[in-house]
Write an enzyme that holds these catalytic residues in place. Structure first.
Site, PDB file in Angstrom:
ATOM      1  N   CYS A  53      41.411  75.237  28.686  1.00 17.73           N
ATOM      2  CA  CYS A  53      40.767  76.373  28.031  1.00 17.73           C
ATOM      3  C   CYS A  53      40.935  77.637  28.869  1.00 17.73           C
ATOM      4  CB  CYS A  53      39.286  76.082  27.809  1.00 17.73           C
ATOM      5  SG  CYS A  53      38.948  74.839  26.545  1.00 17.73           S
ATOM      6  N   GLU A 113      35.998  77.171  23.448  1.00 14.41           N
ATOM      7  CA  GLU A 113      36.773  78.301  23.953  1.00 14.41           C
ATOM      8  C   GLU A 113      38.127  78.406  23.250  1.00 14.41           C
ATOM      9  OE1 GLU A 113      35.205  75.820  25.571  1.00 14.41           O
ATOM     10  OE2 GLU A 113      35.308  76.192  27.728  1.00 14.41           O
ATOM     11  N   CYS A 164      37.219  74.145  31.044  1.00 11.67           N
ATOM     12  CA  CYS A 164      38.207  73.247  31.636  1.00 11.67           C
ATOM     13  C   CYS A 164      39.479  74.033  31.942  1.00 11.67           C
ATOM     14  CB  CYS A 164      38.507  72.080  30.703  1.00 11.67           C
ATOM     15  SG  CYS A 164      39.455  72.531  29.225  1.00 11.67           S
ATOM     16  N   HIS A 174      37.713  72.142  21.909  1.00  9.99           N
ATOM     17  CA  HIS A 174      36.773  72.892  22.726  1.00  9.99           C
ATOM     18  C   HIS A 174      36.464  74.251  22.110  1.00  9.99           C
ATOM     19  CE1 HIS A 174      37.543  70.526  26.703  1.00  9.99           C
ATOM     20  NE2 HIS A 174      37.268  69.753  25.677  1.00  9.99           N
TER      21      HIS A 174
END
Length: 278
Positions: A70, A46, A67, A44
């Site tokens: 993250c 992030e 999410c 991801h």
């Protein structure tokens, strides 16, 4: 649209115009300006931002709702604030807020409306992904199109039609917008609406014969999926109409054969027809 948090003023449209739009993107901001950008690939965006940059005390802008995992990494790394595209908190933003991080959600359509846009140029459908909502996808599409110079009205489909996002391109070529969406969002099903504007049965008949009939393989079935009452009184009426048109050019309609499905979406006075091979 501008939002203020953690001592910074974030110009959402300006940020969207400056970051990549190929996938979910996370941008690190200082003084409202971008200092680092990471894109999602095998992990991801992030998490990549946290791993590669000093994010403590800064603001992170994300083109999707973070999410939970993250969110934990962002909070542990000491971010001061998070701005994300989407609607609805979910576990990630909720965790950030509980951890003392300022969180602001933004959406291209504030307040978000659930009615279809006035003219449907593009229908994007997706399903089977528990981590994406219609609002998340609408925000990603808005981010992508505006970042490439298009203007568009984008709305999640009505609540009874999950996994659908409706798009009307207001500036730019809709065909180019469709090709861009197909290229950049290959996991979604994207198609032009064959019918836009006021419902006209003569025009619908012409479109069926021009665009649908040549693509059908015998034997085939005809199905109708009615999204909202309006043009047809029932799905059966739509089935019979499409079936009559196809039968008039020598196609025997077998409503019980599931191998090829002609789909009719009725949204108020607007009708679109598409073919789905199964």
């Amino acid at each position: 649209m501008k939002v203020s948090l953690a001592g910074q003023t974030v110009d959402v449209k300006k940020i969207l115009n400056e970051i990549p739009k190929r996938t979910v993107t996370a941008a690190l901001l200082e003084g409202g300006e971008i200092v680092a950008v990471e894109e999602a690939d095998d992990e991801h965006a992030e998490r990549k931002l946290v791993r590669r940059h000093d994010v403590e005390g800064k603001v992170v802008f994300v083109t999707a709702r973070p999410c939970l995992y993250c969110a934990r990494e962002l909070a542990e790394a000491g971010v001061a604030g998070v701005v994300y595209l989407g609607r609805g908190r979910g576990l990630g933003p909720y965790y950030l807020a509980r951890s003392g991080v300022e969180v602001v959600e933004v959406h291209p359509d504030e307040p978000l409306g659930y009615d279809p846009v006035d003219r449907l140029d593009v229908l994007l459908t997706f399903g089977g992904n528990p981590y994406l909502t219609e609002e998340d996808v609408a925000a990603r599409v808005y981010c992508l199109l505006t970042g490439r110079g298009f203007d568009a009205d984008i709305a999640p489909a009505p609540e009874n039609l999950s996994g659908r996002v409706e798009i009307m391109v207001t500036r730019g070529d809709p065909d180019e917008a469709v090709e861009l969406l197909k290229e950049e969002l290959p996991v979604f099903r994207i198609r032009r609406f064959l019918i836009s504007g006021e419902f006209d049965r003569d025009e619908l008949r012409e479109r069926i014969l021009e665009d649908i009939e040549p693509r059908i393989l015998d034997p085939f079935a005809v199905r109708a999926r009615i999204a909202r009452a309006g043009a047809f009184s029932s799905s059966r009426e739509a089935e019979v109409f499409i079936g009559d048109v196809l039968t008039s050019v020598g196609r025997e309609v077998n409503l019980n054969d599931p191998r090829t499905v002609v789909t009719v979406d009725v949204l108020g006075p607007r009708v679109s027809v598409g073919v789905e091979k199964r």
